[in-house]
Scaffold this active site. Structure first.
Site, PDB file in Angstrom:
ATOM      1  N   HIS B 151       0.853  -1.183   0.000  1.00 17.86           N
ATOM      2  CA  HIS B 151       0.000   0.000   0.000  1.00 17.86           C
ATOM      3  C   HIS B 151       0.882   1.222   0.000  1.00 17.86           C
ATOM      4  CE1 HIS B 151      -3.807  -1.989   0.559  1.00 17.86           C
ATOM      5  NE2 HIS B 151      -3.257  -2.767   1.463  1.00 17.86           N
ATOM      6  N   CYS B 193      -0.555   2.074  -4.823  1.00 11.04           N
ATOM      7  CA  CYS B 193      -1.367   3.221  -5.199  1.00 11.04           C
ATOM      8  C   CYS B 193      -0.429   4.415  -5.346  1.00 11.04           C
ATOM      9  CB  CYS B 193      -2.392   3.533  -4.112  1.00 11.04           C
ATOM     10  SG  CYS B 193      -3.536   2.172  -3.841  1.00 11.04           S
TER      11      CYS B 193
END
Lengths: 541, 382
Positions: B151, B193
């Site tokens: 992440h 991301c």
């Protein structure tokens, strides 16, 4: 191929440089109506591992002894070593006594014992743990001064040496997976190409109720050389891989990647949607512990194709299959092809209520105080002596004065039951607290030992990333002695200690708040001091 | 200007040019390493482990041995009690391929995967007793593939839900590696991301960076497996693996430009980015196996009655002469498998192939030319 291997061994023996011997054995034994224990044992005997005259270990002439292990032993002067990876719980009541008296399996997670020279700064111990962590892909490098311990109560070493002691460390949180299994298999002379190691399938091994991988280095001082009682004349390197398989689950899932849900054996619904005991199966069948035994073909059980025996193995037989009556034995060699027809049986359920059991539990009162209780139950008509070793992390401040002993639920004074206590108190961030007790375990009694401890706060960065899970407490190790001879070793389960966790966002909050306050204060004062209001002058035309 | 001075100026300029010429088309590396890291913990981040294992499998298939791959998995997924298929990790819902395999070497596992250990690994400042399998033993001829997944956000990547690694730290670590001559070229891939922000601050030459999504957008997962219960692979990695598995093998001459051209924004559903300004080679000439594989170029020539190995030519090709009746065997022999003493490694190590000698001396010659130039100028002015 086998001829050449035998010739090679002959040449080695005749030359007399180093004598190595290798043998392997697979034992398949039924335990209950659904459980089968399989034990893969690989033994390497070598006679000069500790011989200081062969100091140049780059060319010791080993053909079977794995060079990594030989080098490890020589560099760190290890006389005896036990490295164990275990997962699951050995259910004593269902499965009986733990195999090999518990000496080839450990407690949950990782356990490392090493008999080596005592050093003040434990240099070789840390070197050993780091080298092992590289070989076995395990987090052994997290072993530091907090979880290292030298047990005090007499532990019998195989060959006692002067100035040597046992070093011990346990990592209960260690997971055991394929990356730990692969290095064990790579140490074997035949690897997975032939022999019983070719039957080891990681999908089978890790889908079991209990599995254990262990490496034992066992010295002995018997043999021709008798120039001293403490001289190690030969060493055995033993790799043991054990697992208790659930045969019913195994049969339900032959293909490792497909999952079939269990059959509904217990309920039958008729067309009206009502439970119909008459037309359906007996609902009690699924509730009864006794079931009909399962039978499965040997190679179907392991799910691997047949391979020949390892040509370097000098054992006469490779495989021992114990029959459903737990008595009959069938010995085979992998290459003789008779195993194709053999069937692995489970046996009728048989409980073992008459073995010594150990239980371990946390008695939790809240966020400040907690307790730990170890209970040993002896249902046998024989008196035993037990030695229990347990540890608590340093942030669980345990206090020895809170130790209570209860025999058959009646509180007794400590001195009546305990023979010896060895206690190392905790020291914050330096070492954990270790408690060793030796006590009597009379016939038909249960002995319960309880200590209280205080949960102390720890610094923010000392919490693990998943802090709310808690901290693992290693299992207690209990050795049962029958008049100074070791009867068995028991291990309890590990425990999970939940410490209250702080708000991890506080550092960010504090920085933001103080920065804002400082900026506002400084800005206001600076403006007050420096800013002058100067009226605008118009040019009146 | 005098004709004599012009001549001397031209000659010094030509001298300069000669010593600084470097063959930019062919790669100059002699060994390949890979650092593959998944930074997420917990079961619902199954897909990050699957991402890394997919790349691990591809990289092993194309020749990089386990000893030269540093695999860092922040959580144990395969033997997790929640895993319905013990010791297996699948990157696809059809469960046809078990990415965990039976020969995997995880170098950093669980709590060991931290920002500190990652930076220490890259820069080489590991604690004293660190075993060899946990060190990045690269030299100035190593091409390194760094693949990070987890992440992330704007200029950071999250480690284990507890700490962040910022893009500035990544850039500084890579610069340290450059100063200590720990790599020849690096391919840095991030599948998180806002991954394109991770390579924004890199300032070291010879680094090619790829990110899976632009700043402000997320990288999406591809699909989920209903039995496992969570998503099993991310889109960017899925399409990369599809390319690698179906079109690239150990003899492939496909280039990175082919790989980047195959990115379809409609399928990946995010905007991948490539940073090429620090990379001095043309992407259409960089082979995929320069980073993902461990391939050495070999020419096998027939030569009468002679059999010997010859020192490499400046193009870094190993020319093997063999008796005329030998059948040609195409190298490379480097395959992934038990790698205790992989003899193929001896052939690819820098001690035999080495640097082209001209490159070693070029700094000296450059300095010499710099001093010669004003001397010649002064002489011509007299």
């Amino acid at each position: 191929m086998k001829f050449f291997a035998a010739l090679l061994l002959c040449v080695r023996v005749c030359w007399g440089f180093v004598r190595e011997n290798y043998g392997e054995l697979l034992t398949v034994k039924p335990l209950t109506s659904k459980h089968v224990l399989s034990t893969f044992e690989f033994t390497i005997d070598v006679n000069d591992l500790h011989d200081s005259s062969t100091d140049d270990f780059f060319d010791p002439g080993y053909t079977i002894v794995p060079l990594q292990i030989a080098r490890l032993i020589k560099e760190n002067q290890v006389a005896e070593m036990h490295l164990r990876f275990t997962r699951g719980r050995w259910d004593v009541e269902l499965w009986g006594e733990i195999p090999k008296q518990g000496l080839s399996s450990g407690g949950t997670g990782l356990e490392l014992w090493s008999y080596m020279p005592v050093e003040r700064d434990n240099l070789h111990w840390y070197q050993l743990t780091n080298q092992l962590s590289g070989i076995f892909c395990a987090s052994l490098d997290t072993i530091d001064s907090t979880n290292t311990y030298q047990p005090r109560l007499p532990l019998q070493a195989k060959v006692s040496q002067p100035n040597h002691a046992f070093y011990f460390a346990a990592l209960p949180q260690e997971s055991v997976c394929t990356e730990n299994l692969t290095p064990f298999l790579k140490l074997l002379p035949c690897k997975t190409k032939s022999g019983i190691a070719s039957l080891i399938n990681q999908h089978l091994l890790f889908d079991t109720n209990w599995h254990s991988l262990s490496l034992d280095i066992l010295p002995s001082n018997e043999g021709e050389r008798t120039d001293g009682a403490n001289v190690i004349t030969s060493t055995q390197i033993v790799i043991t891989i054990q697992a208790v398989h659930d045969v019913e689950r195994r049969l339900r899932r032959p293909d490792k990647s497909v999952f079939y849900p269990p059959e509904e054996e217990c309920e039958h619904y008729d067309d009206n949607g009502d439970r119909d005991g008459e037309h359906g199966k007996d609902p009690l069948t699924c509730l009864k512990a006794i079931r009909s035994p399962f039978a499965v073909h040997f190679y179907d059980f392991f799910g691997m194709p047949p391979k020949p025996s390892c040509p370097l193995s000098t054992n006469e037989h490779d495989v021992l299959v114990v029959g459903a009556d737990k008595q009959s034995e069938a010995w085979y060699r992998l290459s003789d092809g008779r195993l194709q027809d053999d069937v692995v049986f489970t046996t009728l359920q048989q409980r073992h209520p008459d073995l010594v059991r150990a239980d371990y539990a946390l008695t939790n009162y809240g966020n400040h105080w907690s307790g730990i209780s170890l209970m040993l139950t002896n249902p046998q008509p024989k008196n035993y002596t037990a030695t229990a070793m347990s540890q608590l992390p340093w942030f669980a401040h345990s206090y020895l004065h809170t130790l209570q002993v209860r025999v058959n639920d009646t509180l007794l004074p400590k001195e009546d039951v305990l023979c010896q206590i060895a206690y190392r108190p905790f020291k914050d961030r330096v070492h954990n607290s270790f408690l060793e007790l030796q006590f009597l375990l009379p016939a038909f009694t249960s002995v319960k030992i309880i200590t209280d401890f205080e949960k102390s706060p720890i610094k923010l960065h000392e919490y693990p990333p998943d802090a709310n899970r808690g901290f693992d407490i290693p299992p207690a190790i209990i050795s049962i002695y029958d008049n100074t001879t070791l009867h068995s070793t028991l291990r309890t389960t590990s425990l999970l200690l939940s410490l209250p966790t702080p708000d991890f966002s506080m550092p960010y909050n504090v920085i933001i708040l103080t920065s804002t306050v400082m900026a506002l204060t400084f800005g206001s004062i600076f403006n007050l001091l420096v800013r002058r209001f100067v009226p605008l002058t118009h040019d009146k035309t | 200007m005098h004709l004599r001075s012009l001549r001397s100026i031209v000659s010094t300029v030509l001298l300069f040019a000669l010593f600084f010429t470097k063959c930019t088309a062919e790669s100059t590396h002699t060994n390949n390493w890979a650092v593959l890291i998944s930074t997420s913990r917990f079961w619902f981040n199954y897909r990050h482990i699957a991402n890394v294992l997919g790349i691990y499998r591809s990289v092993k298939r194309l020749g990089i041995p386990d000893d030269q791959i540093i695999l860092m998995l922040a959580d144990d997924i395969a033997c997790n009690p929640r895993n319905m298929f013990p010791a297996s990790v699948f990157g696809n819902a059809d469960r046809a391929l078990d990415l965990y395999g039976d020969d995997i070497q995880v170098d950093y596992r669980g709590y060991e995967v931290t920002v500190e250990s990652f930076i220490r690994l890259l820069t080489g400042r590991v604690p004293e007793n660190t075993p060899v399998s946990k060190r990045l033993l690269t030299n100035e001829n190593s091409n390194i593939l760094i693949y990070m997944t987890g992440h992330g956000g704007d200029e950071f990547i999250k480690f284990q839900d507890a700490e962040d690694l910022s893009a500035h730290d990544i850039a500084d670590a890579l610069e340290q590696m450059h100063q200590h001559k720990r790599f020849n070229e690096i391919l840095f891939i991030a599948d998180t991301c806002q991954a394109n922000s991770l390579y924004k601050h890199i300032y070291t030459p010879n680094i090619l960076a790829v990110g899976s999504s632009e700043v402000g957008t997320s990288s999406l997962s591809h699909h989920a497996d209903t039995d496992i219960g969570v998503a099993v692979i991310d889109r960017f990695t899925f399409y990369n693996l599809e390319f690698l598995e179906t079109r690239v093998d150990i003899k492939s001459r496909l280039t990175l430009k082919d790989l980047f051209d195959s990115y379809d924004v409609n399928l990946i559903k995010s905007q991948p980015g490539v940073r090429t300004d620090l990379f001095h080679r043309d992407l259409s000439q960089v082979l995929i196996t320069d980073f993902f594989g461990n391939v050495r170029d070999i020419e096998l020539n027939a030569y009468e009655n002679v059999s010997f190995l010859q020192e490499s030519s400046p193009e870094n090709k190993l020319t093997v002469f063999s008796p005329a009746n030998d059948t040609g065997i195409v190298y490379p022999r480097a395959t992934s498998s038990n790698t205790q003493n992989d003899t193929a490694e001896l052939l690819t190590s820098s001690s035999i192939l080495g640097d082209s000698k001209i490159h070693k001396f070029s700094p000296f010659l450059a300095l010499l030319t710099v001093f010669l130039f004003p001397v010649l100028l002064l002489r011509s002015k007299r």
